[in-house]
Write an enzyme that holds these catalytic residues in place. Structure first.
Site, PDB file in Angstrom:
ATOM      1  N   HIS A   1      -2.207 -22.196  28.038  1.00  0.00           N
ATOM      2  CA  HIS A   1      -3.216 -21.562  27.184  1.00  0.00           C
ATOM      3  C   HIS A   1      -2.670 -21.433  25.768  1.00  0.00           C
ATOM      4  O   HIS A   1      -1.604 -20.859  25.563  1.00  0.00           O
ATOM      5  CB  HIS A   1      -3.547 -20.179  27.745  1.00  0.00           C
ATOM      6  CG  HIS A   1      -4.758 -19.547  27.136  1.00  0.00           C
ATOM      7  ND1 HIS A   1      -5.298 -18.396  27.647  1.00  0.00           N
ATOM      8  CD2 HIS A   1      -5.529 -19.880  26.088  1.00  0.00           C
ATOM      9  CE1 HIS A   1      -6.352 -18.053  26.931  1.00  0.00           C
ATOM     10  NE2 HIS A   1      -6.499 -18.938  25.972  1.00  0.00           N
TER      11      HIS A   1
ATOM     12  N   ILE B   1      -7.702 -24.443  25.212  1.00  0.00           N
ATOM     13  CA  ILE B   1      -7.610 -24.234  23.778  1.00  0.00           C
ATOM     14  C   ILE B   1      -8.725 -23.255  23.421  1.00  0.00           C
ATOM     15  O   ILE B   1      -9.895 -23.618  23.463  1.00  0.00           O
ATOM     16  CB  ILE B   1      -7.772 -25.560  23.009  1.00  0.00           C
ATOM     17  CG1 ILE B   1      -6.714 -26.571  23.465  1.00  0.00           C
ATOM     18  CG2 ILE B   1      -7.694 -25.326  21.516  1.00  0.00           C
ATOM     19  CD1 ILE B   1      -6.934 -27.968  22.931  1.00  0.00           C
ATOM     20  N   GLU B   2      -8.367 -22.025  23.077  1.00  0.00           N
ATOM     21  CA  GLU B   2      -9.361 -20.967  22.893  1.00  0.00           C
ATOM     22  C   GLU B   2      -9.471 -20.520  21.441  1.00  0.00           C
ATOM     23  O   GLU B   2      -8.470 -20.270  20.780  1.00  0.00           O
ATOM     24  CB  GLU B   2      -8.989 -19.773  23.771  1.00  0.00           C
ATOM     25  CG  GLU B   2     -10.028 -18.675  23.783  1.00  0.00           C
ATOM     26  CD  GLU B   2      -9.755 -17.594  24.821  1.00  0.00           C
ATOM     27  OE1 GLU B   2     -10.434 -16.558  24.727  1.00  0.00           O
ATOM     28  OE2 GLU B   2      -8.892 -17.777  25.702  1.00  0.00           O
ATOM     29  N   VAL B   3     -10.709 -20.407  20.987  1.00  0.00           N
ATOM     30  CA  VAL B   3     -11.083 -19.920  19.657  1.00  0.00           C
ATOM     31  C   VAL B   3     -10.303 -20.647  18.557  1.00  0.00           C
ATOM     32  O   VAL B   3      -9.565 -20.067  17.774  1.00  0.00           O
ATOM     33  CB  VAL B   3     -10.936 -18.373  19.550  1.00  0.00           C
ATOM     34  CG1 VAL B   3     -11.609 -17.872  18.271  1.00  0.00           C
ATOM     35  CG2 VAL B   3     -11.566 -17.671  20.745  1.00  0.00           C
TER      36      VAL B   3
END
Length: 167
Positions: free
Chosen positions: A115, A159-161
């Site tokens: 993450h 892959i966040e924000v």
């Protein structure tokens, strides 16, 4: 032809050739609806993927579950938890822990997802709950993080924000 649950090999072979569908499901009813809708991949809480009826209602959903390193404890605790959910029917585990934890789990041939970007349990390090990698320097640092997770044994990385162009 009957639908088949994707494997890690299928996901890797499909890279760059199209997209899979993915949802977050929280209940058996949602898992069953995702199965009927033909969704490929689901993110599920560990209590759901370990439910005795889960695979009955969701036989072809590639199912990932996760715990933060803050919930799991040590690397060995995380590995024990990963073994338990894999034995119960998970197809992969999601790990927000560091590279050492990802490597520890992957070394035991457990498919693990890393993450990057906005990781809520690490948000204080990146300036809070907001988009990250908004500059060229930030985008390059994100790419380095992704490559490090790959080197540690992760088969995928959430892959966040992150700006779409960067992702």
């Amino acid at each position: 032809m009957a639908r088949k649950k994707p494997t890690i090999a299928d996901l890797r072979a499909h890279k760059g050739k199209g997209q899979y569908t993915m949802l977050r499901v929280m209940t058996l009813d949602e898992a069953e609806a995702a199965e009927q809708a033909g969704i490929d991949i689901v993110s599920v809480p560990d209590h759901l993927v370990t439910h005795p009826r889960y695979r009955e209602v969701a036989p072809t959903l590639f199912s990932m579950t996760g715990q933060t390193h803050l919930e799991a404890g040590t690397r060995d605790d995380y590995l024990r938890w990963a073994c338990r959910v894999m034995n119960a029917g998970a197809d992969a585990v999601y790990c927000s822990g560091g590279l050492g934890t990802v490597e520890h789990v992957a070394r035991e041939h457990i498919p693990v997802v890393g993450h990057v970007g906005l990781v809520p349990s690490r948000a204080t390090w990146t300036g809070g709950m907001k988009a990250v990698a908004k500059t060229a320097q930030g985008a390059l640092a994100l790419l380095e993080d992704i490559r490090a997770y790959e080197a540690a044994g992760a088969f995928a990385v959430e892959i966040e924000v992150v700006p779409e162009e960067v992702a």
